[in-house]
Every structure is written in C-alpha cells, then in structure tokens.
Write a protein that holds these residues in place. Structure first.
Motif, PDB file in Angstrom:
ATOM      1  N   LEU A  53       1.708  25.746   9.950  1.00  0.00           N
ATOM      2  CA  LEU A  53       1.612  27.170   9.650  1.00  0.00           C
ATOM      3  C   LEU A  53       0.798  27.437   8.390  1.00  0.00           C
ATOM      4  O   LEU A  53       0.443  28.587   8.117  1.00  0.00           O
ATOM      5  CB  LEU A  53       3.011  27.774   9.489  1.00  0.00           C
ATOM      6  N   ASP A  54       0.527  26.401   7.607  1.00  0.00           N
ATOM      7  CA  ASP A  54      -0.262  26.578   6.388  1.00  0.00           C
ATOM      8  C   ASP A  54      -1.735  26.763   6.744  1.00  0.00           C
ATOM      9  O   ASP A  54      -2.298  26.019   7.538  1.00  0.00           O
ATOM     10  CB  ASP A  54      -0.104  25.379   5.462  1.00  0.00           C
ATOM     11  N   HIS A  55      -2.347  27.749   6.128  1.00  0.00           N
ATOM     12  CA  HIS A  55      -3.748  28.081   6.410  1.00  0.00           C
ATOM     13  C   HIS A  55      -4.682  27.038   5.805  1.00  0.00           C
ATOM     14  O   HIS A  55      -4.358  26.394   4.790  1.00  0.00           O
ATOM     15  CB  HIS A  55      -4.065  29.467   5.827  1.00  0.00           C
ATOM     16  N   LEU A  56      -5.851  26.882   6.395  1.00  0.00           N
ATOM     17  CA  LEU A  56      -6.841  25.918   5.896  1.00  0.00           C
ATOM     18  C   LEU A  56      -7.354  26.283   4.509  1.00  0.00           C
ATOM     19  O   LEU A  56      -7.915  25.430   3.809  1.00  0.00           O
ATOM     20  CB  LEU A  56      -8.011  25.814   6.877  1.00  0.00           C
ATOM     21  N   ASP A  57      -7.165  27.544   4.095  1.00  0.00           N
ATOM     22  CA  ASP A  57      -7.604  27.958   2.765  1.00  0.00           C
ATOM     23  C   ASP A  57      -6.684  27.449   1.659  1.00  0.00           C
ATOM     24  O   ASP A  57      -7.018  27.555   0.480  1.00  0.00           O
ATOM     25  CB  ASP A  57      -7.683  29.485   2.678  1.00  0.00           C
ATOM     26  N   MET A  58      -5.538  26.909   2.033  1.00  0.00           N
ATOM     27  CA  MET A  58      -4.627  26.382   1.013  1.00  0.00           C
ATOM     28  C   MET A  58      -5.218  25.107   0.397  1.00  0.00           C
ATOM     29  O   MET A  58      -5.689  24.229   1.110  1.00  0.00           O
ATOM     30  CB  MET A  58      -3.270  26.075   1.631  1.00  0.00           C
ATOM     31  N   PRO A  59      -5.183  24.990  -0.938  1.00  0.00           N
ATOM     32  CA  PRO A  59      -5.698  23.764  -1.575  1.00  0.00           C
ATOM     33  C   PRO A  59      -4.815  22.566  -1.266  1.00  0.00           C
ATOM     34  O   PRO A  59      -3.591  22.688  -1.125  1.00  0.00           O
ATOM     35  CB  PRO A  59      -5.668  24.112  -3.072  1.00  0.00           C
ATOM     36  N   LYS A  60      -5.430  21.394  -1.157  1.00  0.00           N
ATOM     37  CA  LYS A  60      -4.677  20.175  -0.851  1.00  0.00           C
ATOM     38  C   LYS A  60      -3.655  19.849  -1.930  1.00  0.00           C
ATOM     39  O   LYS A  60      -2.625  19.227  -1.662  1.00  0.00           O
ATOM     40  CB  LYS A  60      -5.646  19.001  -0.671  1.00  0.00           C
ATOM     41  N   SER A  61      -3.938  20.282  -3.156  1.00  0.00           N
ATOM     42  CA  SER A  61      -3.018  19.996  -4.249  1.00  0.00           C
ATOM     43  C   SER A  61      -1.665  20.664  -4.042  1.00  0.00           C
ATOM     44  O   SER A  61      -0.652  20.197  -4.567  1.00  0.00           O
ATOM     45  CB  SER A  61      -3.620  20.454  -5.579  1.00  0.00           C
ATOM     46  N   ALA A 128      -9.286  29.594  -4.478  1.00  0.00           N
ATOM     47  CA  ALA A 128     -10.719  29.424  -4.222  1.00  0.00           C
ATOM     48  C   ALA A 128     -11.343  28.515  -5.276  1.00  0.00           C
ATOM     49  O   ALA A 128     -12.165  27.652  -4.965  1.00  0.00           O
ATOM     50  CB  ALA A 128     -11.421  30.782  -4.213  1.00  0.00           C
ATOM     51  N   GLU A 129     -10.899  28.679  -6.526  1.00  0.00           N
ATOM     52  CA  GLU A 129     -11.421  27.824  -7.598  1.00  0.00           C
ATOM     53  C   GLU A 129     -10.936  26.389  -7.426  1.00  0.00           C
ATOM     54  O   GLU A 129     -11.671  25.433  -7.661  1.00  0.00           O
ATOM     55  CB  GLU A 129     -10.981  28.368  -8.956  1.00  0.00           C
ATOM     56  N   LEU A 130      -9.682  26.227  -7.010  1.00  0.00           N
ATOM     57  CA  LEU A 130      -9.145  24.888  -6.784  1.00  0.00           C
ATOM     58  C   LEU A 130      -9.917  24.161  -5.696  1.00  0.00           C
ATOM     59  O   LEU A 130     -10.253  22.984  -5.826  1.00  0.00           O
ATOM     60  CB  LEU A 130      -7.669  24.971  -6.386  1.00  0.00           C
ATOM     61  N   LYS A 131     -10.183  24.854  -4.606  1.00  0.00           N
ATOM     62  CA  LYS A 131     -10.898  24.220  -3.483  1.00  0.00           C
ATOM     63  C   LYS A 131     -12.334  23.887  -3.864  1.00  0.00           C
ATOM     64  O   LYS A 131     -12.899  22.899  -3.410  1.00  0.00           O
ATOM     65  CB  LYS A 131     -10.873  25.141  -2.261  1.00  0.00           C
ATOM     66  N   GLU A 132     -12.922  24.702  -4.719  1.00  0.00           N
ATOM     67  CA  GLU A 132     -14.310  24.474  -5.126  1.00  0.00           C
ATOM     68  C   GLU A 132     -14.431  23.303  -6.082  1.00  0.00           C
ATOM     69  O   GLU A 132     -15.337  22.488  -5.993  1.00  0.00           O
ATOM     70  CB  GLU A 132     -14.869  25.735  -5.792  1.00  0.00           C
ATOM     71  N   ASN A 133     -13.464  23.193  -7.009  1.00  0.00           N
ATOM     72  CA  ASN A 133     -13.551  22.168  -8.045  1.00  0.00           C
ATOM     73  C   ASN A 133     -12.713  20.936  -7.777  1.00  0.00           C
ATOM     74  O   ASN A 133     -12.825  19.953  -8.487  1.00  0.00           O
ATOM     75  CB  ASN A 133     -13.118  22.776  -9.387  1.00  0.00           C
ATOM     76  N   CYS A 134     -11.841  21.009  -6.743  1.00  0.00           N
ATOM     77  CA  CYS A 134     -10.956  19.903  -6.394  1.00  0.00           C
ATOM     78  C   CYS A 134     -10.150  19.453  -7.615  1.00  0.00           C
ATOM     79  O   CYS A 134      -9.746  20.258  -8.414  1.00  0.00           O
ATOM     80  CB  CYS A 134     -11.743  18.754  -5.784  1.00  0.00           C
TER      81      CYS A 134
END
Length: 228
Positions: A53-61, A128-134
């Motif tokens: 149920l978690d969206h793909l936009d959620m950061p892996k962290s 969005a910043e988390l996904k961009e900068n990992c």
C-alpha cells in the motif's frame, strides 16, 4: 511514455483507518473505514502485504527506519503516501504499534489519520529531497558530520602542504569554501543532529513556520516562507 496523473483521495479528519498485520507484514484485519471512506470491499486488503500500500514516492529510508523500529519492538510514526489499489493515492499520518500477548509481540496495529495541508506539503517537499539526494542528505544535513568533514579536509590539506607548499593556498581558501557550503546548506529544508529518519518526521509534524496555510472553507493554499 507519459505516466498517468493520479488523483488524490481525500477523507475526513476524524476518520481512522485501522489494520492489523501479522509478524510477516500480511494484513489480517481492516476496519469499516476502508470500505466507507476508501471504497474497498471488506476483504480486498486481507491477505496482502501492508507494504504494497506504500506509494513509490515514499523514500526507501522510511522503510528502513520502520524495519529498525520493528526489530526493537518500538512504535513507528511517519507521514506516509499510500497507493490505492484501485488507482489514486492518499496521505496519512501512520502510527504502527506492536500488539503483545504473554510478553511477546504477536501482531502490529496501524492507525492512519489524514494529514493537514501543512503536514502534507512538508512531507512532499522533504520526501522529494530525500529521493533526490538518497543517503547523502543525512550526512550533509547533520551539523556534526559537516563540521568533522571540514576539520578533516582542512587538516589533510595542511599536512600535505608541508610537502607541497602550493597546497597551503588551498588551506587559506577553506574559510571561503566552508562559507559557500553552509550558504548552500541553508537553502535545504531542515537540520538534523542525528541523521535519522525521525528528524524528517519531526520536521514534518513540528514545523513552526510553514510554506502553506490551511483554509477551512475550500482547502486552498497560500504561499509563505518555509523553515524548520
């Protein structure tokens, strides 16, 4: 190929979406709110992994942090973007707590409530910043890690300058380099001292000044300044 634009599903502030999952993360129970407010049938979600149920936009962290909390039998709170299985998405504040029986964890309960407009905007920006900068973000957002980096680089340049005098010029440039780096850092969204995902969550829910204000009548948003 362009990706279809998903519509956000809105539900009331008083709605609580409750699920129970086994130790393997498989959903065993959902309350009536999933039927009344999200349009699911009674058993649509039973038997599937809650993580689906978690969206793909959620950061892996976020998932990594949840696994860590689960390992230590602690509750977990976060702003979560959820994927509706019949298309669309919705944002929630999710609180997951262990259920004990005879001093052993036997299941987990998830209680999801709607985010405010302010909290959703904070979450969208930070994720969005988390996904961009990992993972680089965590190191650079941590003041103590930045300070240690500056110190190590300065010491290395000084030591090398003992053997190559031209490197001393770089040593004297370090104050300007640090100033530039801190100036760039000030444009990011938050400061963390632990480097953990909890700092992101605290920033989302505890921001003092925000970038959007809620309007009770039509939920429109007004732009203002944004700091944590």
């Amino acid at each position: 190929m362009t990706q279809a634009i998903q519509e956000q599903i809105i539900f009331g502030k008083d709605v609580e979406l409750i699920t129970i999952t086994g130790l393997d993360g498989v959903i065993t129970y959902t309350n009536d709110a999933y039927h009344k407010d999200l349009g699911y049938q009674s058993n649509d979600l039973v038997g599937i992994k809650a993580a689906e149920l978690d969206h793909l936009d959620m950061p892996k962290s976020a998932a990594s942090n949840f696994k860590s909390k689960k390992k230590h039998r602690k509750s977990w709170t976060a702003a979560v973007k959820k994927q509706h299985l019949n298309d669309g998405y919705y944002w929630v504040k999710e609180v997951i707590t262990p259920i004990y029986e005879n001093a052993s964890v036997v299941a987990y309960q998830s209680v999801c409530t709607a985010l405010t407009n302010i909290e959703q905007d904070n979450a969208e920006r930070l994720y969005a910043e988390l996904k961009e900068n990992c993972s680089i973000l965590y190191s650079w957002e941590n003041f103590y890690k930045r300070f240690l980096t500056y110190a190590l680089v300065s010491a290395s340049i000084f030591a090398l300058g003992l053997y190559a005098s031209f490197l001393f010029s770089l040593f004297f440039l370090m104050p300007f380099i640090i100033y530039y780096c801190e100036l760039k850092k000030s444009s990011t969204l938050f400061e963390t001292v632990t480097g953990d995902f909890e700092d992101v969550t605290r920033c989302i829910f505890n921001k003092k000044t925000v970038s959007f204000q809620e309007e009770s009548t039509d939920s429109s948003r007004l732009t203002t300044s944004a700091t944590c």
